[in-house]
Scaffold this active site. Structure first.
Site, PDB file in Angstrom:
ATOM      1  N   HIS A  89       0.823  -1.214   0.000  1.00 53.62           N
ATOM      2  CA  HIS A  89       0.000   0.000   0.000  1.00 53.62           C
ATOM      3  C   HIS A  89       0.857   1.264   0.000  1.00 53.62           C
ATOM      4  O   HIS A  89       0.369   2.341  -0.316  1.00 53.62           O
ATOM      5  CB  HIS A  89      -1.042  -0.016   1.128  1.00 53.62           C
ATOM      6  CG  HIS A  89      -0.564   0.372   2.491  1.00 53.62           C
ATOM      7  ND1 HIS A  89      -0.203  -0.530   3.455  1.00 53.62           N
ATOM      8  CD2 HIS A  89      -0.420   1.580   3.070  1.00 53.62           C
ATOM      9  CE1 HIS A  89       0.133   0.101   4.564  1.00 53.62           C
ATOM     10  NE2 HIS A  89       0.014   1.392   4.353  1.00 53.62           N
ATOM     11  N   ASP A 226       0.764  -7.624   2.196  1.00 50.69           N
ATOM     12  CA  ASP A 226       0.982  -6.197   1.956  1.00 50.69           C
ATOM     13  C   ASP A 226       2.483  -5.857   1.914  1.00 50.69           C
ATOM     14  O   ASP A 226       3.012  -5.237   2.824  1.00 50.69           O
ATOM     15  CB  ASP A 226       0.263  -5.401   3.067  1.00 50.69           C
ATOM     16  CG  ASP A 226       0.132  -3.929   2.728  1.00 50.69           C
ATOM     17  OD1 ASP A 226       0.791  -3.480   1.765  1.00 50.69           O
ATOM     18  OD2 ASP A 226      -0.623  -3.228   3.421  1.00 50.69           O
ATOM     19  N   SER A 657       3.815   2.174   8.566  1.00 47.66           N
ATOM     20  CA  SER A 657       3.620   1.171   7.527  1.00 47.66           C
ATOM     21  C   SER A 657       4.947   0.903   6.854  1.00 47.66           C
ATOM     22  O   SER A 657       5.666   1.839   6.504  1.00 47.66           O
ATOM     23  CB  SER A 657       2.644   1.686   6.477  1.00 47.66           C
ATOM     24  OG  SER A 657       1.351   1.529   6.930  1.00 47.66           O
TER      25      SER A 657
HETATM   26  N1  ASP Z   1      -1.825   1.592   7.828  1.00 45.87           N
HETATM   27  C1  ASP Z   1      -1.044   2.598   8.488  1.00 45.87           C
HETATM   28  C2  ASP Z   1      -0.110   3.315   7.557  1.00 45.87           C
HETATM   29  O1  ASP Z   1      -0.418   3.405   6.396  1.00 45.87           O
HETATM   30  C3  ASP Z   1      -0.319   2.028   9.631  1.00 45.87           C
HETATM   31  C4  ASP Z   1      -1.067   2.357  10.862  1.00 45.87           C
HETATM   32  O2  ASP Z   1      -1.707   3.402  10.897  1.00 45.87           O
HETATM   33  O3  ASP Z   1      -0.969   1.594  11.807  1.00 45.87           O
HETATM   34  O4  ASP Z   1       0.894   3.895   7.937  1.00 45.87           O
END
Ligand code: ASP
Length: 721
Positions: A89, A226, A657
């Site tokens: 992502h 991911d 992330s």
């Molecule tokens: N999914 C989040 C990010 O894109 C990670 C998180 O907020 O824990 O950084």
């Protein structure tokens, strides 16, 4: 090669404070520790099996030297040839940009068979922390004797920028940036090595990299692959250079060793990374602001935007591809905010904070000296927040409008261009200098390529209509005038359809003519008159924001000071995009009554979910490999399958992330990518009961890379073949 400089007096002061208060934590429950703090931690007791200097070594090389900040996320070097492991992502925008409907890397995945086949990750850069230095004295001396609050916050920002600029190298291979650790109190200059040529190496198909889509986002149990590999390139002389085929792979000072055996429930883990923002040191009113204004407004607006984008793009593969990144980002924030709103209902964090503040007031009042210094502090904070609440709706409205309305951005660029080009070249903003015309044209191209007129039309109508419901102190004046104070709502559609959408600004050639033409008079053109009014109200709001910020800079510093005295302990600065360490264990949790979640998922779970279809579709090959039990050495006896995702109680947030998850020996065993839904309120308060982060187990990464994609060269480069 890390260097930390701090004045001797400051050092003695901090050291004696720590000694006097006995506040060196041994096993803290929460914390995103800056590098300057980790020597105070007793990580050996917590489970670490290597020396701290192997993690961070100011005199030599440590694991921190393998960390990069990439695409708003974190990544780490995993080979001597600049190979970076980060999340799918995090590379999503690059994959999206590189994709066409014929060659859709986003959907189908991408594997470069050789370095020559790697493709540029457009718009991506990397930053590596080189050193840091406390510059609080320099920053704060700039506001000595300045009482004007708006001035104070402006001067601080300018000073931070000035120090950062002075620390940057001429070729911009090294850039300096000052970060605020404690508002009005502590400022640190970070020097970063910048890498401007970043390329895509390997990404799994979307059905693996984003398995479970938005349904599973922020959710445990999770089964997502991911991850993505990228590579950093520099000029042959090692300096930062834009993409060129003459560039060579960057040789990092350190890269992480992979342990293909992964981890087990209960194991100690730690994470290095670049967490974005947390708000734990803020007063209760900040949480009220979040709960009453920001979270509900943004969540609802983004939800509406997603619906429109999906609706407009439906059945049109090109538009679907064009909107993919936008939709994903909006959805990610929307769900996070919904999680926070729910969390604030379920857990009385606001009430707890208020209670704490009442007790703090009692503590202050109990001592005449403290009372004379801090007696009004909490009261003054309340006054500032009341001002913030008055204009909160308008402020948030402008933030969203300015970010997403292409009409507004095209018109404001004209306004700014006209104003700036009246000044001599060297006094203009960078983008408006004649010598930077190329950059301006690129920015305009960007706006035009982002533009979708149908979305714009719906967006403007929605934003203008919403604003009619704001409270009197937050009214958007231009819209009030347009609609005769809300009495004539149909004026909105009329204005949007006839005046805005039919405007020549949406034709690029006409737009550029208008931009560069001298002597255009805007006063007679309703479109420009309207946007000029918006612009001027926005400026007033920014000025108000500067004032409240200036006041809070002073008050927040005092709040931290007096809380330190009260609690007799030190506080960890909130996350601010700088390098941090956090640690914990692989651990399950109970998110709701009668529910317990264990902390490791497996390939079997991917197959089980795949029968639900939709966002759970999987490539046929994955199913075949599962049926054939082609697990190789990635099979775990403990869970009787290939581990996919893991859960742990470290302290992470957005920006973490792509952070490497390491075992007690500092070996890479997973890749952080998310948090559980209940943990979205982590940003306000960490708690072992609900704070859980989610990562991909290294065994799944390797299994997909090797068994699913046959990327044997990559496996060799990773040292795991
Ligand atoms: N999914 C989040 C990010 O894109 C990670 C998180 O907020 O824990 O950084």
């Amino acid at each position: 090669m890390f260097k930390f400089r701090i004045s001797f007096t400051a050092f003695v002061l901090i050291a004696s404070l720590l000694f006097l208060t006995g506040m060196i934590p041994t096993a803290p429950a929460e914390g995103m520790y800056p590098l300057s703090e980790i020597h105070k931690l007793n990580l050996k007791d917590a489970g670490l099996k290597i020396n701290l200097t192997e993690i961070y070594n100011p005199e030599g090389v440590g694991l921190v030297d393998a960390l990069v900040k990439v695409g708003g996320c974190t990544g780490s070097f995993v080979s001597g040839d600049g190979l970076i492991l980060t999340n799918h992502h995090c590379a999503f925008r690059a994959l999206n940009k590189a994709s066409t409907t014929e060659n859709n890397y986003l959907e189908n995945g991408f594997l470069a068979k050789s370095k020559e086949e790697e493709i540029p990750a457009e718009g991506y850069t990397c930053r590596i922390t080189e050193s840091y230095e406390d510059v609080s004295d320099q920053v704060l001396s700039a506001i000595e004797g300045i009482d004007n609050l708006a001035e104070r916050s402006k001067i601080i920002s300018e000073k931070m920028e000035e120090i950062g600029k002075a620390a940057s190298s001429e070729d911009k291979s090294i850039i300096g940036q000052v970060s605020e650790m404690f508002k009005g109190k502590t400022y640190v200059l970070f020097k970063y090595r910048v890498i401007k040529d970043v390329r895509l190496v390997f990404a799994p198909p979307r059905t693996i990299g984003e398995f479970g889509g938005e349904t599973d986002n922020w959710i445990w149990p999770r089964h997502s692959g991911d991850f993505t590999f990228m590579r950093a390139y520099v000029a042959p002389d090692g300096s930062a250079a834009e993409y060129s085929k003459d560039n060579v792979p960057y040789k990092p000072k350190k890269y992480l060793k992979i342990n293909p055996n992964g981890v087990n429930e209960g194991d100690f883990v730690f994470i290095l990374g670049y967490p974005g923002r947390t708000y734990r040191n803020r007063p209760s009113q900040f949480l009220e602001y979040q709960n009453n204004y920001q979270l509900p407004y943004i969540a609802a607006t983004f939800e509406w935007m997603i619906e429109q984008l999906e609706n407009i793009g439906k059945g049109n593969p090109e538009l679907e591809l064009k909107f993919a990144t936008q939709i994903k980002r909006l959805a990610n924030t929307m769900k996070n905010y919904k999680g926070k709103l729910l969390g604030l209902k379920r857990i009385p964090i606001i009430q707890q904070k208020k209670q704490e503040e009442n007790e703090l007031q009692k503590f202050i009042d109990s001592n005449p000296e403290l009372k004379s210094k801090y007696g009004r502090l909490l009261y003054d904070i309340d006054i500032v927040y009341n001002k913030i609440f008055q204009i909160a709706q308008a402020d948030l409205w402008f933030r969203v409008f300015n970010r997403f309305s292409i009409t507004r951005n095209l018109i404001n660029t004209i306004f700014e261009f006209k104003k700036e080009t009246e000044k001599p070249e060297d006094e203009r903003k960078e983008i408006f200098k004649d010598s930077n015309r190329k950059d301006l044209l690129k920015k305009i191209d960007g706006m035009f390529s982002e533009l979708n007129k149908e979305f714009e039309r719906r967006f403007l109508a929605k934003m203008f209509t919403d604003a009619l419901n704001f409270k009197s102190t937050s009214k958007i004046k231009a819209i009030e005038e347009l609609t005769d104070n809300g009495k004539n709502i149909s004026a909105i559609t009329e204005f949007v359809d006839s005046t805005v959408m039919k405007s020549e600004i949406f034709n690029k050639e006409s737009y550029l003519n208008l931009l560069f033409k001298e002597d255009v008079s805007f006063e007679t053109q309703p479109l420009f008159v309207f946007f000029e009014k918006l612009k001027s109200q926005n400026e007033q709001i920014i000025n108000e924001r500067d004032k409240t910020n200036g006041a809070l800079t002073k008050l927040s510093a005092e709040l931290i000071e007096v809380k330190r005295l009260w609690k007799n302990k030190d506080f960890i600065p909130d996350a601010n995009g700088t390098l941090r360490l956090t640690y914990g264990r692989i651990k399950g949790y109970s998110p709701a009554d009668a529910v317990y979640y264990s902390p490791v998922t497996s390939l079997k779970g991917v197959i089980e979910k795949s029968y639900l279809g939709k966002e759970y579709q999987i490539p046929q090959k994955l199913r075949e490999l599962f049926d054939l039990k082609e697990f190789g050495k990635f099979y775990s006896k403990k869970i009787n399958g290939v581990p996919v995702n893991i859960l742990y109680n470290t302290d992470t947030t957005g920006g973490n992330s792509g952070s490497p998850i390491m075992n007690a020996y500092g070996e890479l065993i997973g890749l952080n990518f998310d948090r559980a839904f209940e943990a979205t309120i982590n940003d306000f308060a960490w708690n072992d009961a609900y704070s859980r982060s989610i990562g991909v187990d290294i065994r799944y990464i390797l299994w997909i890379t090797h068994k699913f994609s046959g990327a044997t060269d990559l496996m060799k480069e990773l040292g795991v073949m």
